[in-house]
Scaffold this motif. Structure first.
Motif, PDB file in Angstrom:
ATOM      1  N   GLU A   2       0.739  -1.355   0.081  1.00 35.26           N
ATOM      2  CA  GLU A   2       0.188   0.172  -0.195  1.00 35.26           C
ATOM      3  C   GLU A   2       0.955   1.203   0.186  1.00 35.26           C
ATOM      4  O   GLU A   2       0.542   2.181  -0.725  1.00 35.26           O
ATOM      5  CB  GLU A   2      -0.819   0.192   1.151  1.00 35.26           C
ATOM      6  N   TRP A   5       2.674   1.928  -3.214  1.00 34.56           N
ATOM      7  CA  TRP A   5       1.528   2.438  -4.137  1.00 34.56           C
ATOM      8  C   TRP A   5       0.985   3.956  -4.007  1.00 34.56           C
ATOM      9  O   TRP A   5       1.315   4.651  -4.978  1.00 34.56           O
ATOM     10  CB  TRP A   5       0.173   1.576  -4.072  1.00 34.56           C
ATOM     11  N   VAL A  29      -7.872   9.348  -2.439  1.00 26.91           N
ATOM     12  CA  VAL A  29      -7.925   8.007  -2.929  1.00 26.91           C
ATOM     13  C   VAL A  29      -7.473   6.980  -1.809  1.00 26.91           C
ATOM     14  O   VAL A  29      -8.238   5.965  -1.873  1.00 26.91           O
ATOM     15  CB  VAL A  29      -6.672   8.111  -3.873  1.00 26.91           C
ATOM     16  N   MET A  33     -10.098   3.951  -1.289  1.00 23.23           N
ATOM     17  CA  MET A  33      -9.785   2.690  -1.182  1.00 23.23           C
ATOM     18  C   MET A  33      -9.889   1.602  -0.126  1.00 23.23           C
ATOM     19  O   MET A  33     -10.208   0.533  -0.298  1.00 23.23           O
ATOM     20  CB  MET A  33      -8.347   2.510  -1.809  1.00 23.23           C
ATOM     21  N   HIS A  34     -10.206   2.438   1.057  1.00 23.16           N
ATOM     22  CA  HIS A  34     -10.536   1.608   2.341  1.00 23.16           C
ATOM     23  C   HIS A  34     -11.934   1.947   2.781  1.00 23.16           C
ATOM     24  O   HIS A  34     -12.198   1.371   4.044  1.00 23.16           O
ATOM     25  CB  HIS A  34      -9.473   2.104   3.530  1.00 23.16           C
TER      26      HIS A  34
END
Length: 85
Positions: A2, A5, A29, A33-34
């Motif tokens: 993570e 990224w 972002v 994503m979470h």
């Protein structure tokens, strides 16, 4: 993976276009994503907070190791609170 990224790839990419606002974009972002449960949007607040802390940590230190350490400590506290609270 993570942190590689979000901090090593996305944040510098956004920084090249947006400057310091890149931290906010990478935070958004990261939170997205979470997101997990869209019926509980208030859950994004602590996720966005840790995303912001991680983004600022990387921006100030330039260290992926520092971000990984902060993320790991956060995950330990999250797991502990889920198990013992």
């Amino acid at each position: 993976l993570e942190e590689i990224w979000f901090r090593r790839i996305l944040q510098p990419l956004f920084f090249g276009v947006l400057g310091p606002a890149a931290v906010l974009v990478s935070t958004a972002v990261f939170a997205g994503m979470h997101a997990g449960h869209p019926e509980a949007p208030w859950n994004l607040i602590p996720i966005a907070w840790i995303g912001l802390v991680l983004g600022l940590t990387f921006q100030r230190s330039g260290s992926l190791t520092a971000c990984i350490a902060v993320h790991a400590v956060n995950n330990v506290f999250a797991l502990a609170s889920a198990v013992w609270l």
